[in-house]
Design an enzyme around this catalytic site. Structure first.
Site, PDB file in Angstrom:
ATOM      1  N   SER A  25       0.814  -1.219   0.000  1.00  0.00           N
ATOM      2  CA  SER A  25       0.000   0.000   0.000  1.00  0.00           C
ATOM      3  C   SER A  25       0.847   1.269   0.000  1.00  0.00           C
ATOM      4  O   SER A  25       1.834   1.368   0.731  1.00  0.00           O
ATOM      5  CB  SER A  25      -0.914   0.020   1.226  1.00  0.00           C
ATOM      6  OG  SER A  25      -1.543   1.274   1.322  1.00  0.00           O
ATOM      7  N   SER A  27      -0.607   4.143   0.732  1.00  0.00           N
ATOM      8  CA  SER A  27      -1.349   5.106   1.555  1.00  0.00           C
ATOM      9  C   SER A  27      -0.495   5.761   2.643  1.00  0.00           C
ATOM     10  O   SER A  27      -0.620   6.969   2.870  1.00  0.00           O
ATOM     11  CB  SER A  27      -2.581   4.439   2.168  1.00  0.00           C
ATOM     12  OG  SER A  27      -3.492   4.128   1.141  1.00  0.00           O
ATOM     13  N   LYS A  76     -13.516  -4.144   2.298  1.00  0.00           N
ATOM     14  CA  LYS A  76     -14.394  -2.971   2.140  1.00  0.00           C
ATOM     15  C   LYS A  76     -15.879  -3.277   2.344  1.00  0.00           C
ATOM     16  O   LYS A  76     -16.614  -2.428   2.837  1.00  0.00           O
ATOM     17  CB  LYS A  76     -14.185  -2.326   0.761  1.00  0.00           C
ATOM     18  CG  LYS A  76     -12.858  -1.625   0.615  1.00  0.00           C
ATOM     19  CD  LYS A  76     -12.763  -0.920  -0.725  1.00  0.00           C
ATOM     20  CE  LYS A  76     -11.351  -0.498  -1.031  1.00  0.00           C
ATOM     21  NZ  LYS A  76     -11.238   0.225  -2.305  1.00  0.00           N
ATOM     22  N   ASN A  97     -14.453   2.618   2.623  1.00  0.00           N
ATOM     23  CA  ASN A  97     -12.978   2.667   2.588  1.00  0.00           C
ATOM     24  C   ASN A  97     -12.411   3.647   3.603  1.00  0.00           C
ATOM     25  O   ASN A  97     -11.203   3.777   3.734  1.00  0.00           O
ATOM     26  CB  ASN A  97     -12.464   3.000   1.174  1.00  0.00           C
ATOM     27  CG  ASN A  97     -12.543   4.475   0.867  1.00  0.00           C
ATOM     28  OD1 ASN A  97     -13.372   5.186   1.413  1.00  0.00           O
ATOM     29  ND2 ASN A  97     -11.695   4.940  -0.027  1.00  0.00           N
ATOM     30  N   GLY A 137     -15.779  -5.301 -15.789  1.00  0.00           N
ATOM     31  CA  GLY A 137     -15.810  -5.823 -14.420  1.00  0.00           C
ATOM     32  C   GLY A 137     -17.092  -5.406 -13.716  1.00  0.00           C
ATOM     33  O   GLY A 137     -17.665  -4.348 -14.014  1.00  0.00           O
ATOM     34  N   ALA A 138     -17.545  -6.263 -12.796  1.00  0.00           N
ATOM     35  CA  ALA A 138     -18.808  -5.987 -12.094  1.00  0.00           C
ATOM     36  C   ALA A 138     -18.697  -6.387 -10.627  1.00  0.00           C
ATOM     37  O   ALA A 138     -19.672  -6.816 -10.014  1.00  0.00           O
ATOM     38  CB  ALA A 138     -19.950  -6.735 -12.773  1.00  0.00           C
ATOM     39  N   GLY A 139     -17.509  -6.210 -10.058  1.00  0.00           N
ATOM     40  CA  GLY A 139     -17.303  -6.559  -8.649  1.00  0.00           C
ATOM     41  C   GLY A 139     -17.427  -5.332  -7.755  1.00  0.00           C
ATOM     42  O   GLY A 139     -18.072  -4.337  -8.109  1.00  0.00           O
ATOM     43  N   GLY A 140     -16.790  -5.410  -6.588  1.00  0.00           N
ATOM     44  CA  GLY A 140     -16.866  -4.331  -5.607  1.00  0.00           C
ATOM     45  C   GLY A 140     -16.332  -3.012  -6.134  1.00  0.00           C
ATOM     46  O   GLY A 140     -16.876  -1.948  -5.832  1.00  0.00           O
ATOM     47  N   GLY A 250      -4.404   4.114 -12.451  1.00  0.00           N
ATOM     48  CA  GLY A 250      -5.185   4.762 -11.406  1.00  0.00           C
ATOM     49  C   GLY A 250      -4.432   5.438 -10.279  1.00  0.00           C
ATOM     50  O   GLY A 250      -4.965   5.572  -9.172  1.00  0.00           O
TER      51      GLY A 250
HETATM   52  P1  ATR Z   1     -13.083  -6.022  -6.682  1.00  0.00           P
HETATM   53  O1  ATR Z   1     -13.535  -5.638  -5.303  1.00  0.00           O
HETATM   54  O2  ATR Z   1     -11.636  -5.714  -6.983  1.00  0.00           O
HETATM   55  O3  ATR Z   1     -14.002  -5.525  -7.754  1.00  0.00           O
HETATM   56  P2  ATR Z   1     -14.276  -8.610  -6.957  1.00  0.00           P
HETATM   57  O4  ATR Z   1     -15.523  -8.132  -6.306  1.00  0.00           O
HETATM   58  O5  ATR Z   1     -13.773  -9.977  -6.630  1.00  0.00           O
HETATM   59  O6  ATR Z   1     -13.090  -7.637  -6.674  1.00  0.00           O
HETATM   60  O7  ATR Z   1     -14.492  -8.507  -8.541  1.00  0.00           O
HETATM   61  C1  ATR Z   1     -13.489  -8.829  -9.433  1.00  0.00           C
HETATM   62  C2  ATR Z   1     -13.959  -8.496 -10.865  1.00  0.00           C
HETATM   63  O8  ATR Z   1     -12.898  -8.842 -11.768  1.00  0.00           O
HETATM   64  C3  ATR Z   1     -15.175  -9.286 -11.320  1.00  0.00           C
HETATM   65  O9  ATR Z   1     -15.907  -8.508 -12.239  1.00  0.00           O
HETATM   66  C4  ATR Z   1     -14.527 -10.492 -12.017  1.00  0.00           C
HETATM   67  O10 ATR Z   1     -15.340 -11.119 -12.991  1.00  0.00           O
HETATM   68  P3  ATR Z   1     -16.432 -12.237 -12.557  1.00  0.00           P
HETATM   69  O11 ATR Z   1     -17.547 -11.486 -11.915  1.00  0.00           O
HETATM   70  O12 ATR Z   1     -16.809 -12.884 -13.832  1.00  0.00           O
HETATM   71  O13 ATR Z   1     -15.717 -13.150 -11.599  1.00  0.00           O
HETATM   72  C5  ATR Z   1     -13.373  -9.805 -12.699  1.00  0.00           C
HETATM   73  N1  ATR Z   1     -12.295 -10.732 -13.039  1.00  0.00           N
HETATM   74  C6  ATR Z   1     -11.349 -11.234 -12.204  1.00  0.00           C
HETATM   75  N2  ATR Z   1     -10.503 -12.044 -12.875  1.00  0.00           N
HETATM   76  C7  ATR Z   1     -10.918 -12.049 -14.165  1.00  0.00           C
HETATM   77  C8  ATR Z   1     -10.464 -12.683 -15.363  1.00  0.00           C
HETATM   78  N3  ATR Z   1      -9.397 -13.469 -15.380  1.00  0.00           N
HETATM   79  N4  ATR Z   1     -11.153 -12.454 -16.498  1.00  0.00           N
HETATM   80  C9  ATR Z   1     -12.236 -11.646 -16.497  1.00  0.00           C
HETATM   81  N5  ATR Z   1     -12.715 -11.010 -15.418  1.00  0.00           N
HETATM   82  C10 ATR Z   1     -12.066 -11.210 -14.272  1.00  0.00           C
END
Ligand code: ATR
Length: 283
Positions: A25, A27, A76, A97, A137-140, A250
């Protein structure tokens, strides 16, 4: 009047970042530079805490007089359950955060989205109103930035993800706030030119290279990777090779979200430009 000497009771206000792992980190460096710049007397610690010890560690930091914490991966979402008061933006993001310990209560906020917006619009000069935006991406990380991005009123916001259902559930959550749609990487619509493509996957961190949609890129496209490194990230390298007008990592978001946290804690918004420069990073 008293002849008693004034006791030297100055204690330094304690802050820190909690994550797992957290040794990478930046930070602590950023917050020390902010403190020097603003002449604020504080210390900022690096706290490696595993998920099962998160609650104990947060409460111990609070009990021993700590003033505030930054919370990073992977805590988080979990830490949001510990706060007594949540800001609106943290509630929308479902993630926290920034913790502030005040009057025995824990206040939770999320400065990631506003940090990204500030980097994009103030540092990098992008206009998001009327833009076509694609998020990978669709995660956190995506959830944390969607609210502020939609507030900027883009014309379209497309979320592309490996697993479609996760992108769709984000669309359901945010559809009242703008024109948001979901798709898989191989079905990204290319009828419009994308002004901005944001990589919010964690693939690069794991050294994986997902099939990013190259046909979504044109010279007009600004590519932004939420990840950052001293060398170009896999996404930023790919974006340049695929013909993006600009491709940026970033670092600016990192410094801007930190500045927002510092402002919450100390009531002072640091000048982020010199800090970005001092870290030998070009914004
Ligand atoms: P974060 O908090 O960093 O967003 P997360 O909630 O685990 O972490 O989400 C990770 C994101 O990266 C998700 O959108 C994941 O896709 P899936 O929802 O299909 O799992 C994406 N991701 C991680 N590794 C990947 C890969 N090798 N190819 C494509 N997408 C990936």
């Amino acid at each position: 009047m008293t002849d008693e000497p004034i006791a030297a009771t100055t204690t330094i206000d304690r802050y820190g970042v909690m994550g797992y792992p957290v040794s990478h980190s930046r930070s602590p460096v950023i917050h020390r530079l902010f403190a020097l710049q603003s002449r604020e007397n504080l210390q900022y610690e690096l706290l490696q805490v595993s998920p099962e010890k998160l609650e104990t560690a947060v409460r111990q930091f609070q009990r021993t007089g700590g003033k505030g914490l930054n919370i990073t991966v992977p805590h988080k979402s979990e830490v949001a359950k510990l706060v007594d008061h949540s800001s609106d933006r943290a509630a929308v993001a479902g993630a926290v955060n920034t913790l502030t310990f005040r009057d025995g209560d824990i206040h939770g906020d999320n400065t990631d989205g506003v940090g990204l917006l500030r980097d994009l619009t103030v540092n990098l000069g992008l206009s998001l109103t009327g833009a076509n935006i694609l998020i990978l991406g669709a995660g956190g990380a995506t959830r944390g930035i969607l609210g502020p991005l939609l507030e900027a009123q883009p014309t379209t916001l497309t979320i592309a993800n490996r697993s479609l259902s996760k992108a769709q559930s984000l669309v359901e959550h945010f559809s009242a706030s703008g024109n948001v749609t979901a798709c898989r990487f191989d079905a990204v619509p290319v009828t419009e030119t994308y002004d901005l493509i944001i990589n919010a996957t964690s693939a690069g961190l794991k050294g994986e290279a997902p099939p990013y949609p190259a046909k979504a890129i044109s010279l007009q496209t600004f590519c932004y990777d939420l990840s950052y490194g001293l060398k170009p990230t896999p996404f930023s390298g790919w974006a340049r090779e695929s013909g993006a007008g600009r491709s940026v990592m970033g670092w600016g978001m990192l410094v801007e979200q930190a500045a927002e946290s510092f402002n919450i804690w100390r009531g002072i918004r640091p000048d982020t430009g010199p800090v970005l420069k001092q870290m030998s990073i070009s914004a």
